[in-house]
Write an enzyme that holds these catalytic residues in place. Sequence first.
Site, mmCIF file in Angstrom:
data_model
loop_
_atom_site.group_PDB
_atom_site.id
_atom_site.type_symbol
_atom_site.label_atom_id
_atom_site.label_comp_id
_atom_site.label_asym_id
_atom_site.label_seq_id
_atom_site.Cartn_x
_atom_site.Cartn_y
_atom_site.Cartn_z
ATOM 1 N N HIS A 16 0.824 -1.213 0.000
ATOM 2 C CA HIS A 16 0.000 0.000 0.000
ATOM 3 C C HIS A 16 0.859 1.265 0.000
ATOM 4 O O HIS A 16 0.448 2.298 -0.530
ATOM 5 C CB HIS A 16 -0.913 0.019 1.231
ATOM 6 C CG HIS A 16 -2.037 -0.957 1.179
ATOM 7 N ND1 HIS A 16 -3.077 -0.861 0.283
ATOM 8 C CD2 HIS A 16 -2.295 -2.060 1.931
ATOM 9 C CE1 HIS A 16 -3.931 -1.847 0.480
ATOM 10 N NE2 HIS A 16 -3.479 -2.600 1.470
ATOM 11 N N SER A 166 -7.655 -1.549 11.764
ATOM 12 C CA SER A 166 -7.376 -0.979 10.445
ATOM 13 C C SER A 166 -7.140 0.522 10.474
ATOM 14 O O SER A 166 -6.409 1.052 9.636
ATOM 15 C CB SER A 166 -8.530 -1.286 9.495
ATOM 16 O OG SER A 166 -8.840 -2.657 9.491
#
Length: 340
Positions: A16, A166
Amino acid sequence: MKQVVIHDPTLRDGQHAVHHRLGLTELRRYAEAADAARVPVVEVGHGNGLGASSLQVGLAAATDDAMLSTVREALRHSRLGTFMLPGWGTSDDLRRAISHGVDVFRVGVHATEASLAEHHLGFLRDAGAEAHCVLMMSHMASPGELAEQAARAVGYGAQAVGIMDSAGHFLPPDVTARIGAIVEAVGTVPVIFHGHNNLGMAVANSVAAAEAGARIIDGCARGFGAGAGNTQLEVLVPVLERSGFATGIDLYALLDAADLAERELMPAPPVPASMSIVSGLAGVFSGFKHRVVELAGAAGVDPREVFFELGRRQAIAGQEDLIVDVVAELSGRGPKTDAA
């Protein structure tokens, strides 16, 4: 000492941070270094998992097949892991991954939607593969809700279950309550914790998880990952050892692997920068950061206010359209909605 299993998603979650562009040489070199350190599980793939390489969330530098086969060949001691999200990955993707020798599969779903993993967990169970289920954005559910969802995942075939922080929102007592509830609900099934470092708490939260009964803990070299990054693996391991948990990892070799990762995988190690801190406090998915900053800047709106409003609306990944609405409202160009 109690045993914990370290799961290393450097080569998947770290993607990411570099727009999913890690090449095969980089994957192989880090995998060899992690294997030399006896890291139990090395996870690889597109940041969003099997089948996710796309214009929508980013094109990977290599195919899933190439990434899996490259890392499989590099591992002598470590097990090979991969990740999938229902809606991106399919049964065909899982079937091909099995053919490449993947040892551990992770299926990720939103914290209150374990049922979305039922098909894929059942497929993996029937194929004789080891399947885990992780509940993402777990701060958006109570300990009891998470325990219920984890128990459902076990019923669908998960051989380990757990939570991902998260948004990097948790403090240690939050983790203790949630992991404790899940452990009580699933009995002897191993429980997983995956931390993010938005508030600088990832290592402390991981230790709290282990003390509450988690037996699989995630960490990435140098914390490699989006925004403020993930739990820093080479800090996590010795801290766990000092806290009375055995990992079986060679610390010096792990430090060497982390040095290699910093040199070859990332432009710079992640830090809890201002927007990452705000997104963690707001409980908002870190992947929204660039879009929030871009749209807020164009509209003359404070991006911090956008994050806190998104948090109030409980925005989740995939709801990027809400950013547009919130920016418009805060700039006075849009009407208030019932969700505000």
